[in-house]
Scaffold this active site. Structure first.
Site, PDB file in Angstrom:
ATOM      1  CB  CYS A 207     -12.889  24.590 -23.008  1.00  0.00           C
ATOM      2  SG  CYS A 207     -13.493  25.107 -24.606  1.00  0.00           S
ATOM      3  CB  ALA A 208      -9.400  21.526 -25.228  1.00  0.00           C
TER       4      ALA A 208
END
Length: 174
Positions: free
Chosen positions: A114-115
């Site tokens: 994820c980011a």
């Protein structure tokens, strides 16, 4: 313990989880192995040596174009999840746990991305450890924290607490 009601198990309070998650933080890299052949990451380029590590399976925080990953030979699962305390990430717990479990059973190498690699991806990895490896939420948190700083948002922590209680009741036969 004698006289203890096994049906009264409660997942650790959110404040206790946050204390554990925030103490003794140290720098961690972009990619960290948190369980044998299972990696958490904030970088996602299966074509790079940094994230490859024999990568066979990838879980992304958004659905990316099949064309980008299609020529990598990597199986992937897209999870469209907002990193918001109001988002229901629990809808993905079973599917991602099964995806990871199947990959690892086949000697695959899984990267969950994820980011920032600390909230959405961490919540999914914690759910996997609880559902498929039988760890309590606190055991899962401590296991992952040995290798990577994580900090699922408060909404995700509460959903993991609910899962922890449900799994504990199931193992107690309730």
């Amino acid at each position: 313990m004698e006289g203890e009601d096994k049906g009264s198990y409660e997942a650790p309070p959110t404040c206790t989880l946050l204390d554990v998650l925030l103490k003794n933080r140290r720098p961690t890299g972009a990619v960290n192995q948190v369980w044998p052949r299972l990696y958490l990451s904030n970088t996602c380029n299966p074509k790079s040596n940094q994230t490859n590590n024999g990568l066979t399976h990838l879980i992304l925080h958004v659905m990316n174009l099949p064309g980008y990953y299609g020529d990598t030979g990597v199986a992937y699962l897209g999870v469209e999840a907002d990193d918001s305390k109001d988002f229901d990430i629990s809808q993905f717990f079973s599917e991602t746990a099964e995806f990871i479990h199947t990959a690892l059973t086949q000697n695959g190498v899984v990267l969950v991305h994820c980011a920032r690699g600390i909230s959405r991806s961490a919540a999914l990895v914690l759910a996997f450890l609880m559902i498929k490896r039988g760890l309590s939420l606190m055991e899962a948190v401590e296991t992952v924290r040995k290798h990577r700083n994580i900090l699922p948002n408060v909404g995700f922590l509460n959903q993991l607490r609910k899962l922890d209680s449900q799994l504990h009741r199931r193992t107690e036969g309730h």
